[in-house]
Design an enzyme around this catalytic site. Structure first.
Site, PDB file in Angstrom:
ATOM      1  N   HIS A 176       6.019  -6.480   2.085  1.00  0.00           N
ATOM      2  CA  HIS A 176       6.094  -5.013   2.025  1.00  0.00           C
ATOM      3  C   HIS A 176       5.189  -4.415   3.109  1.00  0.00           C
ATOM      4  O   HIS A 176       3.970  -4.404   2.982  1.00  0.00           O
ATOM      5  CB  HIS A 176       5.647  -4.547   0.638  1.00  0.00           C
ATOM      6  CG  HIS A 176       6.061  -3.151   0.287  1.00  0.00           C
ATOM      7  ND1 HIS A 176       6.546  -2.261   1.214  1.00  0.00           N
ATOM      8  CD2 HIS A 176       6.060  -2.488  -0.904  1.00  0.00           C
ATOM      9  CE1 HIS A 176       6.824  -1.110   0.617  1.00  0.00           C
ATOM     10  NE2 HIS A 176       6.546  -1.230  -0.669  1.00  0.00           N
ATOM     11  N   HIS A 179       5.993   2.342   3.407  1.00  0.00           N
ATOM     12  CA  HIS A 179       5.551   3.301   2.392  1.00  0.00           C
ATOM     13  C   HIS A 179       4.046   3.545   2.333  1.00  0.00           C
ATOM     14  O   HIS A 179       3.498   3.821   1.272  1.00  0.00           O
ATOM     15  CB  HIS A 179       6.045   2.862   1.003  1.00  0.00           C
ATOM     16  CG  HIS A 179       7.522   2.772   0.907  1.00  0.00           C
ATOM     17  ND1 HIS A 179       8.158   2.299  -0.215  1.00  0.00           N
ATOM     18  CD2 HIS A 179       8.501   3.081   1.777  1.00  0.00           C
ATOM     19  CE1 HIS A 179       9.464   2.321  -0.014  1.00  0.00           C
ATOM     20  NE2 HIS A 179       9.696   2.799   1.197  1.00  0.00           N
ATOM     21  N   TYR A 181       1.527   1.500   2.678  1.00  0.00           N
ATOM     22  CA  TYR A 181       0.684   0.445   2.150  1.00  0.00           C
ATOM     23  C   TYR A 181      -0.033  -0.282   3.299  1.00  0.00           C
ATOM     24  O   TYR A 181      -0.029   0.193   4.429  1.00  0.00           O
ATOM     25  CB  TYR A 181       1.496  -0.482   1.253  1.00  0.00           C
ATOM     26  CG  TYR A 181       2.018   0.232   0.021  1.00  0.00           C
ATOM     27  CD1 TYR A 181       1.136   0.847  -0.867  1.00  0.00           C
ATOM     28  CD2 TYR A 181       3.384   0.353  -0.237  1.00  0.00           C
ATOM     29  CE1 TYR A 181       1.595   1.533  -1.981  1.00  0.00           C
ATOM     30  CE2 TYR A 181       3.847   1.041  -1.347  1.00  0.00           C
ATOM     31  CZ  TYR A 181       2.949   1.633  -2.218  1.00  0.00           C
ATOM     32  OH  TYR A 181       3.401   2.330  -3.311  1.00  0.00           O
TER      33      TYR A 181
END
Length: 369
Positions: A176, A179, A181
């Protein structure tokens, strides 16, 4: 094309419809362990060619939301094995999303001060323990800048998490990097004010992500590794980044030799700008391997992405919450169950209600005399 099989970079799927990762917060406590209810949830939705799980923190400090399932203990591996077995029994493939939230956390969740590219806090809230008991939204803590040792340890943590995932029976891992992060915090100018080899120019800002992808690919094989990016989304940031779209294009060139399973573009959520066709063409020009797109797609808009060859795979998130049989509903043009206010209330936690109790569609049967 939605229902055609897909074969590419070692990934063989029965259709091109993917269940996108969605945080659900239904783990068994203590230990944030995946459980039988989660296995049921994913198996119900295994008509998808591929399922990507909710984000799984790779370590305690990677954690930014309470009750999310980890992938850093033996109990996590054992719990996830129930999920992978259930999905495989239903004939689908499943990747786990490996997660480090960086500064989007609180010290009571991470167990220590959150980390980031630089010691810069952005106003933000995450799901964590409340002072009065229970869980709710809490303001994030001030982060500290990661040291080089922190970065090397985090790369090792991703490698270990990927190996744990393969031991748990997953078909692969999705890192990931979207977003707002941790990796996104390194990629963007506003959150990365470092002056070492991980900050400054574009090559430096993408170094942490590229090195992590290479290390994980070396450990488990590039065909088992994917990455999620969101260059047109600025969730977790005060403003859009004028360079992020180009940073991702340049990073894709460095990823191409790794022969990853896919690159996953997340779009049209939170605060975002529209993705022009010209950018999708640029992606195809620099990146020869499979591309996935997610972001409030309909059956029709997803089909167009495939027809135009802007994507090889298309992912759906919230439609899968209330429609466990989404693939069949698309195939036979059956109506979709609405993702309504009640569904939103049970999205981030609770029990079986609003999680595994959504019915499959029952078409009317005509009885002829």
């Amino acid at each position: 094309m939605l229902f055609e099989s897909f074969n590419g970079n070692g990934l063989s799927l029965r259709n091109r419809i993917v269940m996108a990762p969605m945080t659900r917060s239904r783990t068994t406590q203590p230990g944030d362990v995946p459980n039988e209810m989660m296995a049921t949830y994913y198996q119900q939705r295994a008509d998808a060619g591929l399922i990507i799980t909710e984000g799984a923190p790779i370590s305690p400090v990677a954690r930014g939301y309470s009750l999310t399932p980890g992938i850093y203990t033996q109990a996590h591996i054992d719990g996830w094995r129930k999920v992978t077995q259930a999905v495989h029994d239903a004939g689908s493939k499943i990747f786990i999303q490996l997660w480090h939230v960086g500064r989007r956390s609180h010290h009571d969740i991470a167990g220590e001060q959150p980390v980031s590219a630089s010691a810069i806090k952005e106003p933000d809230q995450v799901f964590g323990p409340l002072p009065e008991g229970g869980f709710g939204m809490v303001e994030t803590s001030e982060p500290r800048a990661m040291t080089r040792e922190d970065i090397e340890q985090t790369i090792d943590d991703f490698v270990q998490a990927a190996e744990n995932a393969m031991a748990a029976g997953f078909d692969g891992v999705e890192i990931h990097a979207a977003h707002g992060y941790l990796f996104d915090q390194f990629l963007r100018i506003a959150s990365n004010q470092r002056t070492d080899e991980y900050g400054g120019n574009q090559d430096n800002r993408m170094r942490f992500l590229v090195n992590t992808l290479q290390a994980v690919s070396d450990a488990i094989g590039g065909q088992h590794v994917a990455v999620r990016v969101s260059p047109h989304v600025y969730e977790g940031f005060g403003d859009d980044d004028p360079e992020i779209a180009d940073v991702i294009l340049n990073a894709l060139e460095k990823m191409a030799p790794m022969n990853l399973a896919y690159v996953h573009f997340s779009e049209n959520i939170s605060r975002y700008t529209d993705v022009p066709d010209s950018y999708r063409q640029q992606v195809r020009a620099v990146y020869p391997n499979p591309v996935m797109v997610a972001g409030k797609l309909s059956k029709e808009s997803a089909q167009q992405l495939l027809v135009k060859q802007f994507a090889d795979l298309v992912a759906f998130g919230t439609p899968f919450v209330t429609n466990p049989d989404l693939v069949a509903r698309f195939r036979y043009s059956w109506p979709l169950a609405e993702f309504d206010a009640d569904a939103r209330l049970s999205l981030y936690g609770g029990g079986a209600e609003g999680y595994i109790d959504y019915p499959r569609y029952q078409p009317a049967v005509c009885n002829a005399e």
